[in-house]
Design a protein around this motif. Sequence first.
Motif, short mmCIF file in Angstrom:
data_model
loop_
_atom_site.label_atom_id
_atom_site.label_comp_id
_atom_site.label_asym_id
_atom_site.label_seq_id
_atom_site.Cartn_x
_atom_site.Cartn_y
_atom_site.Cartn_z
N THR A 57 15.26 -33.26 43.22
CA THR A 57 16.14 -34.44 43.22
C THR A 57 15.58 -35.56 44.10
OG1 THR A 57 17.53 -33.70 45.08
CG2 THR A 57 18.18 -32.99 42.87
N GLN A 58 14.63 -35.23 44.98
CA GLN A 58 14.01 -36.24 45.84
C GLN A 58 12.91 -37.02 45.10
OE1 GLN A 58 15.14 -36.72 49.06
NE2 GLN A 58 16.68 -35.16 48.56
N HIS A 59 12.52 -36.55 43.92
CA HIS A 59 11.51 -37.19 43.09
C HIS A 59 10.22 -37.50 43.85
CE1 HIS A 59 14.55 -37.53 39.99
NE2 HIS A 59 15.35 -38.17 40.83
N PRO A 60 9.60 -36.46 44.43
CA PRO A 60 8.33 -36.71 45.11
C PRO A 60 7.24 -37.10 44.12
CG PRO A 60 8.71 -34.35 44.89
CD PRO A 60 9.97 -35.03 44.43
N ASP A 61 6.26 -37.83 44.59
CA ASP A 61 5.12 -38.18 43.75
C ASP A 61 4.20 -36.98 43.54
OD1 ASP A 61 5.56 -41.10 43.40
OD2 ASP A 61 5.38 -41.08 45.58
N HIS A 62 4.21 -36.06 44.51
CA HIS A 62 3.33 -34.90 44.42
C HIS A 62 3.93 -33.78 45.27
CE1 HIS A 62 -0.64 -33.62 42.95
NE2 HIS A 62 -0.64 -32.79 43.99
N ILE A 63 3.59 -32.54 44.91
CA ILE A 63 4.08 -31.37 45.64
C ILE A 63 2.88 -30.53 46.05
CG2 ILE A 63 5.51 -29.28 45.56
CD1 ILE A 63 7.16 -30.64 43.35
N ALA A 64 2.82 -30.17 47.34
CA ALA A 64 1.78 -29.29 47.87
C ALA A 64 2.39 -27.92 48.12
CB ALA A 64 1.22 -29.86 49.17
N THR A 80 4.40 -14.45 36.45
CA THR A 80 5.69 -15.03 36.84
C THR A 80 5.49 -16.30 37.65
OG1 THR A 80 6.78 -12.86 36.84
CG2 THR A 80 7.83 -14.61 38.12
N ALA A 81 4.53 -16.27 38.56
CA ALA A 81 4.24 -17.46 39.38
C ALA A 81 3.73 -18.61 38.53
CB ALA A 81 3.22 -17.11 40.46
N GLN A 82 2.95 -18.29 37.51
CA GLN A 82 2.48 -19.33 36.60
C GLN A 82 3.67 -20.01 35.91
OE1 GLN A 82 0.80 -18.38 32.64
NE2 GLN A 82 -1.12 -19.25 33.41
N ARG A 90 4.15 -30.81 36.46
CA ARG A 90 2.89 -30.80 35.71
C ARG A 90 1.75 -30.44 36.66
NH1 ARG A 90 2.18 -36.58 33.34
NH2 ARG A 90 2.41 -37.00 35.57
N PRO A 91 0.72 -29.78 36.15
CA PRO A 91 -0.39 -29.40 37.03
C PRO A 91 -0.99 -30.57 37.80
CG PRO A 91 -0.58 -28.25 34.95
CD PRO A 91 0.55 -29.22 34.79
N GLU A 92 -1.03 -31.74 37.20
CA GLU A 92 -1.59 -32.89 37.91
C GLU A 92 -0.68 -33.40 39.03
OE1 GLU A 92 -0.27 -34.55 33.79
OE2 GLU A 92 -0.93 -32.63 34.64
N ASP A 93 0.57 -32.92 39.05
CA ASP A 93 1.53 -33.36 40.07
C ASP A 93 1.82 -32.30 41.11
OD1 ASP A 93 1.82 -35.81 38.75
OD2 ASP A 93 3.42 -35.02 37.46
N GLU A 117 -5.21 -21.81 37.57
CA GLU A 117 -6.32 -22.76 37.66
C GLU A 117 -5.90 -24.20 37.42
OE1 GLU A 117 -9.39 -22.01 34.86
OE2 GLU A 117 -8.09 -22.16 33.10
N ALA A 118 -4.92 -24.43 36.57
CA ALA A 118 -4.52 -25.81 36.27
C ALA A 118 -3.95 -26.51 37.50
CB ALA A 118 -3.48 -25.82 35.14
N TRP A 119 -3.40 -25.74 38.43
CA TRP A 119 -2.80 -26.30 39.65
C TRP A 119 -3.78 -26.25 40.82
CZ3 TRP A 119 -0.34 -23.35 36.05
CH2 TRP A 119 0.80 -23.90 35.45
#
Length: 304
Positions: A57-64, A80-82, A90-93, A117-119
């Motif tokens: 809900t905070q709409h971050p630009d990216h998540i680490a 399951t983690a995938q 999305r993997p790019e985010d 791998e995508a992340w």
Amino acid sequence: MMFRLAHISDIHLSPLPALTLRELISKRITGYINWRSNRKGMMTGGTLEALTDDLLTQHPDHIAVTGDLVNLALDEELETAQRWLKTLGRPEDVSVVPGNHDAYVPGALKKTRRYWEAWMRGDKQAAENLPVEFPYLRVRGDVALIGVSSARATAPFMATGDLRSKQATKLAEILTETGQRGLFRVIMIHHPPIRGAAPSHKRLLGIGLFQRIVRQHGAELVLHGHTHLATRYEINGPGWTVPVICVPSASQSFAGSHKPPAAYNLFTIEKTNVGWSCHMKQRSVIDAQMTIQTIRDDDLLAGS
């Protein structure tokens, strides 16, 4: 331009799948016993779901995500983690680095790279369809996200990580290049690169090497997990101090543990006329009803 970066760690997805006898005849037997006796009731999917719902809900630009998505690195857990990562973004985010639980037994880290791998691919690897390579670099706006792997399989009752010379050399090159480009450099690693931050059987081997690289080449922010604590340390950079931030486990329930309940950090990063501003907000579960509130609101000194 303002950039909002969320940080979560130590997901420890539950419930634990059923194990075969063959899977138990390894270091996994100690992890299984630890899960049944210590973590089963304290690390819950309900807590994680409430926390990630609030995060989104905070709409971050990216998540680490700084590691330990799973518990024993079983194939079913990695799958399951995938699926969970797909719900996060999305993997790019979303950028992931592995933790010691993601490399729990020999051969597990290779599987982890394949499933996630995508992340975990840098921009160059993604563009050229190359395999995962650490450290990786992703550039989003004015922010350089640098993923370092400290994950490795260890003996029973050990949870150490390491940083070896090959990865360290590449990290130094990336920090130099991105510093010359004027980017805000965020290093993501699972184990704390700080002496005394973790007990000896859980420490990072190569702390001195990591700190030497940061002192010489600079960074603006270091994010890690592993300890399940909300801590802030500093490393001296070339003319400024670099904040080193840990966040509690994203699935830690409110009661029943000496560790703090689940939380995530949200960093607001912005370039100013005199350098960088970085504001950190920590949102945490505060009661058994899984109410989530901001419990910390700080400005961090950052930047060259």
